[in-house]
Write a protein that holds these residues in place. Sequence first.
Motif, PDB file in Angstrom:
ATOM      1  N   ALA A  56       0.835  -1.204   0.000  1.00 30.14           N
ATOM      2  CA  ALA A  56       0.000   0.000   0.000  1.00 30.14           C
ATOM      3  C   ALA A  56       0.868   1.252   0.000  1.00 30.14           C
ATOM      4  O   ALA A  56       0.536   2.250  -0.652  1.00 30.14           O
ATOM      5  CB  ALA A  56      -0.931  -0.021   1.209  1.00 30.14           C
ATOM      6  N   GLU A 110      -6.610  -2.679  -1.353  1.00 28.14           N
ATOM      7  CA  GLU A 110      -7.515  -2.174  -0.326  1.00 28.14           C
ATOM      8  C   GLU A 110      -7.772  -0.708  -0.622  1.00 28.14           C
ATOM      9  O   GLU A 110      -6.865   0.045  -0.929  1.00 28.14           O
ATOM     10  CB  GLU A 110      -6.868  -2.325   1.051  1.00 28.14           C
ATOM     11  CG  GLU A 110      -6.737  -3.782   1.473  1.00 28.14           C
ATOM     12  CD  GLU A 110      -5.397  -4.046   2.132  1.00 28.14           C
ATOM     13  OE1 GLU A 110      -4.870  -3.152   2.795  1.00 28.14           O
ATOM     14  OE2 GLU A 110      -4.884  -5.167   1.956  1.00 28.14           O
ATOM     15  N   SER A 112      -8.117   2.239   0.725  1.00 31.73           N
ATOM     16  CA  SER A 112      -7.963   3.122   1.875  1.00 31.73           C
ATOM     17  C   SER A 112      -8.314   4.546   1.475  1.00 31.73           C
ATOM     18  O   SER A 112      -8.327   4.908   0.302  1.00 31.73           O
ATOM     19  CB  SER A 112      -6.525   3.072   2.373  1.00 31.73           C
ATOM     20  OG  SER A 112      -5.665   3.656   1.415  1.00 31.73           O
ATOM     21  N   LYS A 114      -6.513   7.092   2.061  1.00 28.44           N
ATOM     22  CA  LYS A 114      -5.309   7.709   1.502  1.00 28.44           C
ATOM     23  C   LYS A 114      -5.118   7.353   0.037  1.00 28.44           C
ATOM     24  O   LYS A 114      -4.730   8.183  -0.784  1.00 28.44           O
ATOM     25  CB  LYS A 114      -4.086   7.234   2.297  1.00 28.44           C
ATOM     26  CG  LYS A 114      -4.010   7.808   3.687  1.00 28.44           C
ATOM     27  CD  LYS A 114      -2.562   7.731   4.227  1.00 28.44           C
ATOM     28  CE  LYS A 114      -2.177   9.039   4.876  1.00 28.44           C
ATOM     29  NZ  LYS A 114      -0.764   9.163   5.221  1.00 28.44           N
TER      30      LYS A 114
END
Lengths: 203, 203
Positions: A56, A110, A112, A114
């Motif tokens: 990530a 994922e 997120s 951010k």
Amino acid sequence: MPSPPKTSDDAIIAAARKLVRRHGRDGFSLAHVAAAVGIKAPSLYGRFADRSALVAAVELSLWRELGQALSRAPRRTDPVAALSELARAYRAFAKANPREYALLFDARAEHSVKATEARTASMAPALPTFVALVGESAALAAARVLTPFLHGFVTMELAGAFRLGGGIDAAFEHGVATILEGLVQRRRAPRRAGQRRRKQRTR
Amino acid sequence: MPSPPKTSDDAIIAAARKLVRRHGRDGFSLAHVAAAVGIKAPSLYGRFADRSALVAAVELSLWRELGQALSRAPRRTDPVAALSELARAYRAFAKANPREYALLFDARAEHSVKATEARTASMAPALPTFVALVGESAALAAARVLTPFLHGFVTMELAGAFRLGGGIDAAFEHGVATILEGLVQRRRAPRRAGQRRRKQRTR
DNA sequence: GTCTATACTAAGATAGAC
DNA sequence: GTCTATCTTAGTATAGAC
């Protein structure tokens, strides 16, 4: 006394990115990353929760890089010309960084907050140009026509979907020109080629 | 005496496809496939050279299925309307079979002759309509505008790239309409929005 | 923060018997 | 064509010491 740091988070992210570049998102192990920065695999867990956290972090840095690549595209006063340059810059980035690009659009990522922000930010350099092309209210809708084409085109190109023969560069230019023309056209005479009426939301 | 067959190649492919559907291309093992058809993992090697050969067989059947889905799209006499229906059918297939769809465009796929043929064949149902829209000579170039958009749109949708808000259906319709309008427009007055001249090859 | 050692899990693929 | 047994390889992650 505690061991002094042998490396840094940024160095680890950079090393992981280099491995993504060469072997793809799943083509390397934590041991590889660790070796690249001179530590052992278990030590990574002191800095990143697990493998996916490291990936990530790489993703975030890649979005930034894509945004920078777009902002370095040649400026043009004519919006059509400017967006053509942005389109070329986008394709160039994807072709120069195929596995990194694939990581950015991996469905397993994922989502997120951010990551979503970084994704949006990377496209920000293009927005004013869309506004110049079709006006404030239609800019986002316009971006949602060109951007999928760009993504689809480069993805298909990288996946080898255009095997039927040459002219890929020409096909790209033709696609971008066609879409920009359609956008301009619709601005002038909205809802002409359409055959079915639906509510149109800009976002 | 040799053991009688407990299963068939087709049943194995079908079982693998079901596992792709649920867990994605890399989310299952040969043991899973074998169990689904009532045999043991090593027995699969009597029928498929290795895992990738099995996945390739699944890919072929998926291309066929996509082609069938497209050919079942509602017919319309107006080419623009017909292509809009095809576009909807395409998106519907991708959304109904997200992991299978991802498999079809996985960059790691081996580009066998058969796979390339199957890919081409799946798009065949749409070609006459492109011909009707822009003429024989420009049909393939036109397909290379709409198809990447479709692929890019559904891929981004599945990857969660459109998180900024609703109106995804509307955005899709708007994109298709814009592109079709651009294609029609360019047919009438070729080379208007373009700013740079390049040689244009249909293929 | 980094290490060694290790647990744990898992998967692909082959050998040889029936 | 299918089985059992096994090889081989590999990776993520944790425990506990320094």
